[in-house]
Design a protein around this motif. Structure first.
Motif, PDB file in Angstrom:
ATOM      1  N   UNK A 223      -8.880  -0.008  -2.628  1.00  0.00           N
ATOM      2  CA  UNK A 223      -7.789   0.904  -2.967  1.00  0.00           C
ATOM      3  C   UNK A 223      -8.218   2.357  -2.822  1.00  0.00           C
ATOM      4  N   UNK A 224      -9.434   2.667  -3.246  1.00  0.00           N
ATOM      5  CA  UNK A 224      -9.936   4.039  -3.136  1.00  0.00           C
ATOM      6  C   UNK A 224     -10.073   4.449  -1.671  1.00  0.00           C
ATOM      7  N   UNK A 225     -10.497   3.521  -0.834  1.00  0.00           N
ATOM      8  CA  UNK A 225     -10.647   3.813   0.589  1.00  0.00           C
ATOM      9  C   UNK A 225      -9.282   4.049   1.241  1.00  0.00           C
ATOM     10  N   UNK A 226      -8.291   3.260   0.853  1.00  0.00           N
ATOM     11  CA  UNK A 226      -6.944   3.437   1.398  1.00  0.00           C
ATOM     12  C   UNK A 226      -6.358   4.780   0.954  1.00  0.00           C
ATOM     13  N   UNK A 227      -6.618   5.159  -0.284  1.00  0.00           N
ATOM     14  CA  UNK A 227      -6.143   6.457  -0.764  1.00  0.00           C
ATOM     15  C   UNK A 227      -6.724   7.591   0.080  1.00  0.00           C
ATOM     16  N   UNK A 228      -8.007   7.486   0.414  1.00  0.00           N
ATOM     17  CA  UNK A 228      -8.616   8.530   1.242  1.00  0.00           C
ATOM     18  C   UNK A 228      -8.004   8.543   2.636  1.00  0.00           C
ATOM     19  N   UNK A 242      -3.559   0.650  -1.745  1.00  0.00           N
ATOM     20  CA  UNK A 242      -2.917  -0.542  -1.211  1.00  0.00           C
ATOM     21  C   UNK A 242      -2.145  -1.265  -2.313  1.00  0.00           C
ATOM     22  N   UNK A 243      -2.757  -1.430  -3.476  1.00  0.00           N
ATOM     23  CA  UNK A 243      -2.098  -2.129  -4.581  1.00  0.00           C
ATOM     24  C   UNK A 243      -0.805  -1.440  -4.983  1.00  0.00           C
ATOM     25  N   UNK A 244      -0.834  -0.095  -5.029  1.00  0.00           N
ATOM     26  CA  UNK A 244       0.365   0.649  -5.419  1.00  0.00           C
ATOM     27  C   UNK A 244       1.469   0.494  -4.381  1.00  0.00           C
ATOM     28  N   UNK A 247       3.119  -2.880  -4.793  1.00  0.00           N
ATOM     29  CA  UNK A 247       3.956  -2.916  -5.994  1.00  0.00           C
ATOM     30  C   UNK A 247       5.245  -2.137  -5.806  1.00  0.00           C
ATOM     31  N   UNK A 248       5.188  -1.036  -5.032  1.00  0.00           N
ATOM     32  CA  UNK A 248       6.349  -0.150  -4.943  1.00  0.00           C
ATOM     33  C   UNK A 248       7.239  -0.398  -3.720  1.00  0.00           C
ATOM     34  N   UNK A 249       6.655  -0.722  -2.558  1.00  0.00           N
ATOM     35  CA  UNK A 249       7.440  -0.713  -1.324  1.00  0.00           C
ATOM     36  C   UNK A 249       7.705  -2.088  -0.723  1.00  0.00           C
ATOM     37  N   UNK A 250       7.020  -3.124  -1.198  1.00  0.00           N
ATOM     38  CA  UNK A 250       7.241  -4.459  -0.638  1.00  0.00           C
ATOM     39  C   UNK A 250       8.704  -4.852  -0.769  1.00  0.00           C
ATOM     40  N   UNK A 251       9.312  -5.241   0.339  1.00  0.00           N
ATOM     41  CA  UNK A 251      10.714  -5.657   0.320  1.00  0.00           C
ATOM     42  C   UNK A 251      11.698  -4.523   0.511  1.00  0.00           C
ATOM     43  N   UNK A 252      11.188  -3.300   0.643  1.00  0.00           N
ATOM     44  CA  UNK A 252      12.061  -2.159   0.883  1.00  0.00           C
ATOM     45  C   UNK A 252      12.218  -1.947   2.392  1.00  0.00           C
TER      46      UNK A 252
END
Length: 272
Positions: A223-228, A242-244, A247-252
């Protein structure tokens, strides 16, 4: 620059260079160097290269030798604009890069069975449609590998099913067909960083499903690597792990909410 100006972030090694493997060759190196390219120069791909990519698609593996895929090369600007509208992605519009659409095609085999007096019921089974999806995705991936080996850039366009009926009309697709994805191929006009992937221990199991719940530490590092990655790619956009994102965009988005089963039934597919 003043002393209190924050230093520009420095990409980690994983973002700057392709992944490496214990065994490699030019094909594997090209695969590991894959990046999504969304901006292309106006240099044409060339007819010889296009013919080569289409032959690579034709010679891809196929389920039970049914060859249930058709590739449509889009040259008409009016047709391309319809695909642009269907996808909602700005880089689909215009005339840069070659645009291909990979179609799951059970129509061709339906015609052959009709001529032979054979029943069409098998073509209405979901299992046959999934075989066609396998054919189309394998063909598309083979084209990506071939294109990138030639120094070209690519991007998949799953977004075209955001308005799949528009695509069906624009390409004049018959029943028993479904446009599963598009692909842009061209000369890159950008040099993006390498997007990190989930660690091997999370996505690869031996003899059984890998227990995702046991890898919380590895997920946190990832997750930290994806944020960077997102921070370096565009500092004006929201930075997400990635986790966020899941949680937020899946299915949008239009493609994720498309009436897929409804359209499949309209196309006489997946009826049983």
């Amino acid at each position: 620059m003043t002393d209190d100006t924050p230093a520009a972030p420095v990409p980690s090694a994983a973002l700057r260079t392709p992944a490496t493997t214990p065994v490699t060759n030019s094909t594997i190196a090209a695969q590991l160097a894959h990046r999504t390219i969304r901006a292309y120069t106006d240099e044409p791909v060339g007819e010889d290269a296009v013919a080569t990519l289409l032959d690579v698609a034709r010679h891809s593996a196929t389920a039970s030798f049914q060859q249930q895929v058709t590739v449509i090369r889009v040259l008409d600007p009016a047709v391309r604009e319809q695909l642009h509208l269907a996808s909602g992605q700005p880089y689909v519009g215009g005339d840069r890069g070659e645009l291909f659409v990979f179609v799951v095609d059970l129509h061709r085999n339906a015609v052959l069975r009709e001529r032979a007096g054979a029943p069409l019921e098998p073509l209405e089974r979901t299992s046959l449609f999934l075989s066609g999806v396998e054919d189309a995705v394998i063909a598309a991936q083979n084209v990506v590998v071939a294109a990138e080996s030639l120094g070209l850039g690519t991007t998949y366009l799953g977004s075209i099913i955001g308005d799949v009926r528009r695509v069906i009309r624009a390409l004049r697709l018959p029943t028993r067909t479904y446009p599963i994805l598009g692909l842009l191929v061209g000369h890159p006009a950008q040099d993006p960083q390498y997007k990190p992937r989930l660690p091997r221990e999370i996505v690869v199991g031996t003899d059984a499903y890998p227990q995702f719940e046991e890898h919380a530490d590895a997920v946190a590092v990832y997750d930290a690597e994806v944020e960077q990655y997102y921070d370096l790619r565009d500092t004006s956009r929201r930075v997400d792990s990635f986790s966020a994102q899941i949680a937020r965009t899946l299915g949008q988005g239009a493609a994720s909410q498309a009436p897929v089963m409804e359209v499949l039934h309209e196309q006489l597919l997946c009826l049983s």
